[in-house]
Design a protein around this motif. Structure first.
Motif, PDB file in Angstrom:
ATOM      1  N   GLY A  71       0.816  -1.205   0.000  1.00 24.49           N
ATOM      2  CA  GLY A  71       0.000   0.000   0.000  1.00 24.49           C
ATOM      3  C   GLY A  71       0.852   1.258   0.000  1.00 24.49           C
ATOM      4  N   LEU A  72       0.250   2.350  -0.384  1.00 20.22           N
ATOM      5  CA  LEU A  72       0.907   3.650  -0.349  1.00 20.22           C
ATOM      6  C   LEU A  72       0.752   4.227   1.055  1.00 20.22           C
ATOM      7  CD1 LEU A  72       2.321   5.802  -2.129  1.00 20.22           C
ATOM      8  CD2 LEU A  72       0.060   6.789  -2.563  1.00 20.22           C
ATOM      9  N   SER A  73       1.829   4.823   1.575  1.00 25.37           N
ATOM     10  CA  SER A  73       1.796   5.389   2.925  1.00 25.37           C
ATOM     11  C   SER A  73       0.636   6.365   3.070  1.00 25.37           C
ATOM     12  CB  SER A  73       3.108   6.111   3.228  1.00 25.37           C
ATOM     13  OG  SER A  73       3.021   6.805   4.452  1.00 25.37           O
ATOM     14  N   SER A  74      -0.065   6.258   4.205  1.00 22.86           N
ATOM     15  CA  SER A  74      -1.198   7.150   4.462  1.00 22.86           C
ATOM     16  C   SER A  74      -0.762   8.473   5.069  1.00 22.86           C
ATOM     17  CB  SER A  74      -2.197   6.468   5.410  1.00 22.86           C
ATOM     18  OG  SER A  74      -1.564   6.134   6.630  1.00 22.86           O
ATOM     19  N   GLY A  75       0.532   8.609   5.389  1.00 29.61           N
ATOM     20  CA  GLY A  75       1.030   9.851   5.955  1.00 29.61           C
ATOM     21  C   GLY A  75       1.146  10.935   4.902  1.00 29.61           C
ATOM     22  N   GLY A  76       1.482  12.117   5.338  1.00 34.29           N
ATOM     23  CA  GLY A  76       1.619  13.228   4.408  1.00 34.29           C
ATOM     24  C   GLY A  76       3.068  13.620   4.213  1.00 34.29           C
ATOM     25  N   GLY A  77       3.292  14.607   3.383  1.00 35.42           N
ATOM     26  CA  GLY A  77       4.608  15.188   3.193  1.00 35.42           C
ATOM     27  C   GLY A  77       5.631  14.221   2.661  1.00 35.42           C
ATOM     28  N   LEU A  78       6.858  14.285   3.225  1.00 38.13           N
ATOM     29  CA  LEU A  78       7.971  13.489   2.727  1.00 38.13           C
ATOM     30  C   LEU A  78       7.744  11.993   2.885  1.00 38.13           C
ATOM     31  CD1 LEU A  78      11.032  15.574   3.994  1.00 38.13           C
ATOM     32  CD2 LEU A  78      10.185  15.358   1.646  1.00 38.13           C
ATOM     33  N   LYS A  79       7.055  11.595   3.966  1.00 41.55           N
ATOM     34  CA  LYS A  79       6.802  10.172   4.183  1.00 41.55           C
ATOM     35  C   LYS A  79       6.040   9.573   3.007  1.00 41.55           C
ATOM     36  CE  LYS A  79       4.601   6.937   7.406  1.00 41.55           C
ATOM     37  NZ  LYS A  79       3.799   6.793   8.648  1.00 41.55           N
ATOM     38  N   ARG A  80       4.998  10.267   2.573  1.00 41.08           N
ATOM     39  CA  ARG A  80       4.210   9.766   1.441  1.00 41.08           C
ATOM     40  C   ARG A  80       5.006   9.858   0.147  1.00 41.08           C
ATOM     41  NH1 ARG A  80      -1.085   8.547   0.790  1.00 41.08           N
ATOM     42  NH2 ARG A  80      -2.029   8.767  -1.269  1.00 41.08           N
ATOM     43  N   LEU A  81       5.771  10.936  -0.009  1.00 41.66           N
ATOM     44  CA  LEU A  81       6.560  11.117  -1.227  1.00 41.66           C
ATOM     45  C   LEU A  81       7.587  10.001  -1.381  1.00 41.66           C
ATOM     46  CD1 LEU A  81       7.323  12.875  -3.671  1.00 41.66           C
ATOM     47  CD2 LEU A  81       8.880  14.136  -2.165  1.00 41.66           C
ATOM     48  N   PHE A  82       8.323   9.688  -0.286  1.00 39.36           N
ATOM     49  CA  PHE A  82       9.350   8.663  -0.366  1.00 39.36           C
ATOM     50  C   PHE A  82       8.762   7.257  -0.548  1.00 39.36           C
ATOM     51  CE2 PHE A  82      12.178  11.678   2.128  1.00 39.36           C
ATOM     52  CZ  PHE A  82      12.943  12.010   1.006  1.00 39.36           C
ATOM     53  N   SER A  83       7.506   7.072  -0.143  1.00 37.48           N
ATOM     54  CA  SER A  83       6.883   5.754  -0.330  1.00 37.48           C
ATOM     55  C   SER A  83       6.426   5.540  -1.768  1.00 37.48           C
ATOM     56  CB  SER A  83       5.687   5.600   0.615  1.00 37.48           C
ATOM     57  OG  SER A  83       4.577   6.383   0.180  1.00 37.48           O
ATOM     58  N   LEU A  84       6.392   6.610  -2.558  1.00 40.37           N
ATOM     59  CA  LEU A  84       5.928   6.492  -3.939  1.00 40.37           C
ATOM     60  C   LEU A  84       6.845   5.619  -4.789  1.00 40.37           C
ATOM     61  CD1 LEU A  84       4.605  10.053  -4.878  1.00 40.37           C
ATOM     62  CD2 LEU A  84       3.354   7.892  -5.057  1.00 40.37           C
ATOM     63  N   ILE A  85       8.158   5.708  -4.552  1.00 38.20           N
ATOM     64  CA  ILE A  85       9.102   4.964  -5.393  1.00 38.20           C
ATOM     65  C   ILE A  85       8.932   3.455  -5.214  1.00 38.20           C
ATOM     66  CG2 ILE A  85      11.534   4.528  -5.896  1.00 38.20           C
ATOM     67  CD1 ILE A  85      12.067   7.451  -5.143  1.00 38.20           C
ATOM     68  N   PRO A  86       9.029   2.912  -3.984  1.00 45.44           N
ATOM     69  CA  PRO A  86       8.809   1.463  -3.847  1.00 45.44           C
ATOM     70  C   PRO A  86       7.389   1.054  -4.204  1.00 45.44           C
ATOM     71  CG  PRO A  86       8.996   2.515  -1.687  1.00 45.44           C
ATOM     72  CD  PRO A  86       9.422   3.528  -2.697  1.00 45.44           C
ATOM     73  N   PHE A  87       6.415   1.920  -3.924  1.00 43.46           N
ATOM     74  CA  PHE A  87       5.030   1.597  -4.272  1.00 43.46           C
ATOM     75  C   PHE A  87       4.886   1.425  -5.783  1.00 43.46           C
ATOM     76  CE2 PHE A  87       0.957   3.273  -5.847  1.00 43.46           C
ATOM     77  CZ  PHE A  87       0.076   2.362  -5.287  1.00 43.46           C
ATOM     78  N   THR A  88       5.416   2.370  -6.553  1.00 45.20           N
ATOM     79  CA  THR A  88       5.294   2.316  -8.011  1.00 45.20           C
ATOM     80  C   THR A  88       6.039   1.124  -8.582  1.00 45.20           C
ATOM     81  OG1 THR A  88       5.130   4.728  -8.073  1.00 45.20           O
ATOM     82  CG2 THR A  88       5.650   3.621 -10.133  1.00 45.20           C
ATOM     83  N   THR A  89       7.243   0.868  -8.057  1.00 48.00           N
ATOM     84  CA  THR A  89       8.032  -0.266  -8.541  1.00 48.00           C
ATOM     85  C   THR A  89       7.325  -1.588  -8.283  1.00 48.00           C
ATOM     86  OG1 THR A  89      10.091   0.936  -8.120  1.00 48.00           O
ATOM     87  CG2 THR A  89      10.243  -1.458  -8.336  1.00 48.00           C
ATOM     88  N   GLN A  90       6.784  -1.750  -7.085  1.00 48.81           N
ATOM     89  CA  GLN A  90       6.125  -3.010  -6.745  1.00 48.81           C
ATOM     90  C   GLN A  90       4.778  -3.147  -7.448  1.00 48.81           C
ATOM     91  OE1 GLN A  90       6.381  -2.639  -2.467  1.00 48.81           O
ATOM     92  NE2 GLN A  90       8.091  -4.073  -2.380  1.00 48.81           N
ATOM     93  N   LEU A  91       4.114  -2.028  -7.680  1.00 50.23           N
ATOM     94  CA  LEU A  91       2.862  -2.090  -8.427  1.00 50.23           C
ATOM     95  C   LEU A  91       3.111  -2.552  -9.860  1.00 50.23           C
ATOM     96  CD1 LEU A  91      -0.189  -1.575  -8.539  1.00 50.23           C
ATOM     97  CD2 LEU A  91       0.306   0.797  -9.186  1.00 50.23           C
ATOM     98  N   TYR A  92       4.194  -2.049 -10.465  1.00 47.64           N
ATOM     99  CA  TYR A  92       4.544  -2.469 -11.834  1.00 47.64           C
ATOM    100  C   TYR A  92       4.855  -3.970 -11.860  1.00 47.64           C
ATOM    101  CZ  TYR A  92       7.170  -3.077 -16.146  1.00 47.64           C
ATOM    102  OH  TYR A  92       7.624  -3.540 -17.344  1.00 47.64           O
ATOM    103  N   LYS A  93       5.685  -4.427 -10.910  1.00 46.77           N
ATOM    104  CA  LYS A  93       6.021  -5.852 -10.853  1.00 46.77           C
ATOM    105  C   LYS A  93       4.777  -6.698 -10.621  1.00 46.77           C
ATOM    106  CE  LYS A  93      10.743  -5.349  -9.031  1.00 46.77           C
ATOM    107  NZ  LYS A  93      11.627  -5.633  -7.863  1.00 46.77           N
TER     108      LYS A  93
END
Length: 378
Positions: A71-93
């Motif tokens: 899942g994508l981090s439910s937090g805001g700011g940098l926490k959510r931004l930094f979770s986008l990279i692994p989220f997108t990579t794993q979603l593609y896989k």
């Protein structure tokens, strides 16, 4: 398609989703009903690595293909931004793996029940033109289901007036949520049910549930008022606290004979059968069980869920006199006094039980499988 008469024999089905018991138990109920109708049907599950379905689905006798989705981090700011990279990579896989699996298995229909793994699998089914049926458990639809339902043949809902969440789906069918068949077969207040927990049929029984993982707020609130419960002579308590909470709580309540603490209740049919009142989170699966069985309840919605859907679930019962709601923030002060007040007024519990029963759809699983058969490819 003539929806009144069309019905396809099922021999290859994928059921996708999971993450929590609220998604897993309905999925297993659907699978069991398909297998009951078509014993030779090959039912494959698709779930997420590291989530509860990885153990519970095989334990129920079904194979599961696991995706590296998260899942994508439910937090805001940098926490959510930094979770986008692994989220997108794993979603593609995950989407690529789901496409390979769906293409190889070639199911007649794919059923999505929500959760991390549901979206990649249903997107893959849409890619190959395989019919999709979505099962939405909550009164406020989740993001994944709203996304994949745009190309689904049908969405099976547990609450009325859900069209606003699925404006592009051809068919919205009010089916109710699947519940375990054993719950409907157990005799109310049976001696066997009391014997399961070594309890007395001469006392009132309070059943406390925190979901399959336990609920910290409910556990803390009960513990803080444990003396009020333990020293009431006409009361006994079954308390499901969750595996991770059990060790610490057991040491603090072991001296109270009327408090029966359990990490997990496997015999839920017997627990419900002897319950005079239930305290619970407001997950969709639990609410469906409470209404199908006609049980009075105090609901404490979790504040840590997407779109605050548990509050919406609870409110739908409160509005009809079928439950009371105690906000998570007030559970420490209000939960136990509210429960004791209700248990002191059995006529209030009876009215609530009647209202809950009127909302129940005990044949929900059969209705959902009817829809799956209608839309499956021959």
């Amino acid at each position: 398609m003539d929806k009144e008469t069309a019905s396809t024999e099922l021999y290859r089905v994928i059921i996708s989703g999971g993450g929590t018991g609220g998604h897993i138990f309905p999925a297993l109920s659907i699978a069991d009903e398909i297998r009951r109708r078509f014993p030779k049907c090959d039912i494959q599950f698709v779930g997420a690595e590291g989530r509860a379905e990885a153990k519970r689905v095989p334990a129920a006798g079904y194979p599961i293909h696991l995706l590296p989705v998260r899942g994508l981090s439910s937090g805001g700011g940098l926490k959510r931004l930094f979770s986008l990279i692994p989220f997108t990579t794993q979603l593609y896989k995950s989407t690529k793996q789901a496409q390979d699996f769906v293409h190889h298995f070639d199911p007649q229909v794919v059923v999505g029940v929500g959760g991390y793994a549901s979206a990649p699998t249903l997107i893959a089914a849409n890619h190959f033109g395989i019919p999709v049926v979505v099962q939405e458990q909550n009164s406020y639809a989740g993001k994944a289901n709203k996304l994949v339902a745009k190309k689904a043949k049908c969405v099976c809902t547990a609450y009325p007036h859900m069209r606003r969440f699925f404006p592009d789906t051809p068919e919205i069918v009010l089916t109710g949520n699947p519940i375990r068949h054993s719950l409907l077969e157990t005799e109310r207040k049976s001696r066997a049910a009391y014997a399961t927990f070594d309890l007395s049929p001469d006392k009132k029984t309070l059943l406390i549930l925190g979901g399959s993982l336990g609920a910290g707020t409910i556990n803390k609130s009960i513990l803080e008022s444990i003396a009020q419960l333990a020293y009431r002579e006409d009361l006994q308590v079954i308390w499901q606290c969750g595996e991770s909470h059990y060790g610490g709580l057991e040491r603090q309540v072991r001296d109270f004979d009327s408090i029966h603490l359990m990490p997990f209740i496997s015999e839920m049919d017997h627990a419900y059968a002897i319950a005079d009142l239930v305290i619970s989170r407001a997950g969709a699966g639990t609410i469906s069980e409470l209404t199908a069985l006609g049980l009075p309840a105090i609901l404490v919605p979790s504040p840590n869920v997407a779109e605050d859907h548990q509050t919406h679930n609870a409110q739908s019962l409160v509005d009809r006199g079928a439950a009371l709601m105690v906000p998570d923030s007030k559970a420490g002060t209000d939960l136990v006094p509210t429960a004791l007040d209700m248990l002191s007024h059995p006529e209030q519990c009876e009215r609530m039980a009647t209202a809950a029963k009127e909302l129940g759809l005990p044949d929900a699983t059969q209705r959902i499988v009817d829809e799956i058969q209608r839309y499956a490819r021959p």
